[in-house]
Design a protein around this motif. Structure first.
Motif, PDB file in Angstrom:
ATOM      1  N   LEU A  67       0.845  -1.194   0.000  1.00 59.56           N
ATOM      2  CA  LEU A  67       0.000   0.000   0.000  1.00 59.56           C
ATOM      3  C   LEU A  67       0.881   1.245   0.000  1.00 59.56           C
ATOM      4  N   ALA A  68       1.931   1.252   0.816  1.00 58.01           N
ATOM      5  CA  ALA A  68       2.847   2.401   0.843  1.00 58.01           C
ATOM      6  C   ALA A  68       3.515   2.598  -0.520  1.00 58.01           C
ATOM      7  N   THR A  69       3.938   1.496  -1.140  1.00 57.76           N
ATOM      8  CA  THR A  69       4.546   1.576  -2.472  1.00 57.76           C
ATOM      9  C   THR A  69       3.548   2.115  -3.488  1.00 57.76           C
ATOM     10  N   GLY A  70       2.337   1.610  -3.429  1.00 57.99           N
ATOM     11  CA  GLY A  70       1.294   2.075  -4.347  1.00 57.99           C
ATOM     12  C   GLY A  70       0.946   3.539  -4.142  1.00 57.99           C
ATOM     13  N   LEU A  71       0.954   3.970  -2.889  1.00 53.11           N
ATOM     14  CA  LEU A  71       0.676   5.381  -2.605  1.00 53.11           C
ATOM     15  C   LEU A  71       1.760   6.291  -3.158  1.00 53.11           C
ATOM     16  N   GLU A  72       3.005   5.832  -3.153  1.00 51.54           N
ATOM     17  CA  GLU A  72       4.091   6.617  -3.756  1.00 51.54           C
ATOM     18  C   GLU A  72       3.857   6.775  -5.262  1.00 51.54           C
ATOM     19  N   THR A  73       3.444   5.694  -5.903  1.00 55.16           N
ATOM     20  CA  THR A  73       3.141   5.769  -7.340  1.00 55.16           C
ATOM     21  C   THR A  73       1.936   6.667  -7.573  1.00 55.16           C
ATOM     22  N   LEU A  74       0.933   6.547  -6.726  1.00 49.90           N
ATOM     23  CA  LEU A  74      -0.245   7.412  -6.838  1.00 49.90           C
ATOM     24  C   LEU A  74       0.159   8.876  -6.665  1.00 49.90           C
ATOM     25  N   ALA A  75       1.049   9.149  -5.736  1.00 47.70           N
ATOM     26  CA  ALA A  75       1.532  10.526  -5.537  1.00 47.70           C
ATOM     27  C   ALA A  75       2.223  11.045  -6.789  1.00 47.70           C
ATOM     28  N   ASP A  76       3.058  10.197  -7.397  1.00 42.70           N
ATOM     29  CA  ASP A  76       3.722  10.598  -8.639  1.00 42.70           C
ATOM     30  C   ASP A  76       2.701  10.896  -9.734  1.00 42.70           C
ATOM     31  N   ALA A  77       1.677  10.059  -9.828  1.00 41.81           N
ATOM     32  CA  ALA A  77       0.649  10.265 -10.856  1.00 41.81           C
ATOM     33  C   ALA A  77      -0.121  11.555 -10.596  1.00 41.81           C
ATOM     34  N   HIS A  78      -0.461  11.818  -9.340  1.00 46.14           N
ATOM     35  CA  HIS A  78      -1.154  13.078  -9.005  1.00 46.14           C
ATOM     36  C   HIS A  78      -0.280  14.282  -9.373  1.00 46.14           C
ATOM     37  N   ALA A  79       0.997  14.186  -9.049  1.00 48.41           N
ATOM     38  CA  ALA A  79       1.910  15.292  -9.368  1.00 48.41           C
ATOM     39  C   ALA A  79       1.980  15.519 -10.869  1.00 48.41           C
ATOM     40  N   ARG A  80       2.095  14.428 -11.643  1.00 50.33           N
ATOM     41  CA  ARG A  80       2.150  14.549 -13.099  1.00 50.33           C
ATOM     42  C   ARG A  80       0.839  15.087 -13.664  1.00 50.33           C
ATOM     43  N   ALA A  81      -0.269  14.798 -12.963  1.00 48.70           N
ATOM     44  CA  ALA A  81      -1.582  15.272 -13.415  1.00 48.70           C
ATOM     45  C   ALA A  81      -1.847  16.715 -12.977  1.00 48.70           C
ATOM     46  N   GLY A  82      -0.921  17.306 -12.219  1.00 40.95           N
ATOM     47  CA  GLY A  82      -1.074  18.699 -11.813  1.00 40.95           C
ATOM     48  C   GLY A  82      -1.864  18.891 -10.534  1.00 40.95           C
ATOM     49  N   ASP A  83      -1.900  17.876  -9.657  1.00 34.62           N
ATOM     50  CA  ASP A  83      -2.628  17.981  -8.393  1.00 34.62           C
ATOM     51  C   ASP A  83      -1.653  17.794  -7.223  1.00 34.62           C
ATOM     52  N   PRO A  84      -0.925  18.864  -6.873  1.00 32.49           N
ATOM     53  CA  PRO A  84       0.089  18.741  -5.823  1.00 32.49           C
ATOM     54  C   PRO A  84      -0.492  18.419  -4.449  1.00 32.49           C
ATOM     55  N   HIS A  85      -1.713  18.870  -4.180  1.00 28.69           N
ATOM     56  CA  HIS A  85      -2.326  18.592  -2.868  1.00 28.69           C
ATOM     57  C   HIS A  85      -2.593  17.102  -2.707  1.00 28.69           C
ATOM     58  N   ALA A  86      -3.151  16.476  -3.720  1.00 24.92           N
ATOM     59  CA  ALA A  86      -3.403  15.036  -3.668  1.00 24.92           C
ATOM     60  C   ALA A  86      -2.087  14.269  -3.605  1.00 24.92           C
ATOM     61  N   ALA A  87      -1.064  14.765  -4.303  1.00 29.88           N
ATOM     62  CA  ALA A  87       0.248  14.122  -4.265  1.00 29.88           C
ATOM     63  C   ALA A  87       0.819  14.158  -2.847  1.00 29.88           C
ATOM     64  N   ARG A  88       0.699  15.307  -2.189  1.00 24.90           N
ATOM     65  CA  ARG A  88       1.213  15.418  -0.813  1.00 24.90           C
ATOM     66  C   ARG A  88       0.457  14.497   0.139  1.00 24.90           C
ATOM     67  N   ARG A  89      -0.863  14.407  -0.023  1.00 26.15           N
ATOM     68  CA  ARG A  89      -1.655  13.520   0.846  1.00 26.15           C
ATOM     69  C   ARG A  89      -1.224  12.065   0.680  1.00 26.15           C
ATOM     70  N   ALA A  90      -1.051  11.647  -0.566  1.00 25.97           N
ATOM     71  CA  ALA A  90      -0.652  10.261  -0.821  1.00 25.97           C
ATOM     72  C   ALA A  90       0.745   9.994  -0.265  1.00 25.97           C
ATOM     73  N   ARG A  91       1.668  10.944  -0.454  1.00 26.85           N
ATOM     74  CA  ARG A  91       3.022  10.763   0.072  1.00 26.85           C
ATOM     75  C   ARG A  91       3.036  10.728   1.595  1.00 26.85           C
ATOM     76  N   ALA A  92       2.217  11.564   2.220  1.00 27.73           N
ATOM     77  CA  ALA A  92       2.149  11.583   3.684  1.00 27.73           C
ATOM     78  C   ALA A  92       1.616  10.253   4.221  1.00 27.73           C
ATOM     79  N   GLU A  93       0.602   9.716   3.576  1.00 31.65           N
ATOM     80  CA  GLU A  93       0.070   8.425   4.011  1.00 31.65           C
ATOM     81  C   GLU A  93       1.108   7.318   3.802  1.00 31.65           C
ATOM     82  N   ALA A  94       1.813   7.358   2.680  1.00 38.96           N
ATOM     83  CA  ALA A  94       2.859   6.365   2.410  1.00 38.96           C
ATOM     84  C   ALA A  94       3.950   6.449   3.478  1.00 38.96           C
ATOM     85  N   ALA A  95       4.346   7.661   3.830  1.00 38.95           N
ATOM     86  CA  ALA A  95       5.384   7.843   4.835  1.00 38.95           C
ATOM     87  C   ALA A  95       4.917   7.319   6.193  1.00 38.95           C
TER      88      ALA A  95
END
Length: 86
Positions: A51-79
């Motif tokens: 799940l943590a690994t998947g959340l990191e990938t999800l964060a990368d996808a959010h960042a690439r899609a232009g949604d930095p807030h969602a990227a930060r949330r996913a990275r925080a949960e992964a951490a």
């Protein structure tokens, strides 16, 4: 409910495709959908490590899609899941 092995295989496949799409500057919306789906399956399975690994990938996808807030949330949960600081 499908067997855990089946769900895990589906999650791993979705994750691998999302990673490949992000690595090759492919279809970001599709990568985002696949990463979300993989995360959802790993939540159902209860695999904290994946799940943590998947959340990191999800964060990368959010960042690439232009949604930095969602990227930060996913990275925080992964951490939090992996016991590291974002």
């Amino acid at each position: 409910m499908p067997a855990v092995e089946t769900l895990w295989g589906e999650a791993a496949t979705l994750h691998a495709i999302a990673e490949a799409q992000l690595a090759t500057a492919g279809n970001v919306p599709s990568a985002l959908r696949r990463a979300r789906a993989a995360v959802g399956l790993w939540r159902r399975i209860g695999s904290r490590t994946w799940l943590a690994t998947g959340l990191e990938t999800l964060a990368d996808a959010h960042a690439r899609a232009g949604d930095p807030h969602a990227a930060r949330r996913a990275r925080a949960e992964a951490a939090e899941l992996s016991g590291t600081t974002p």
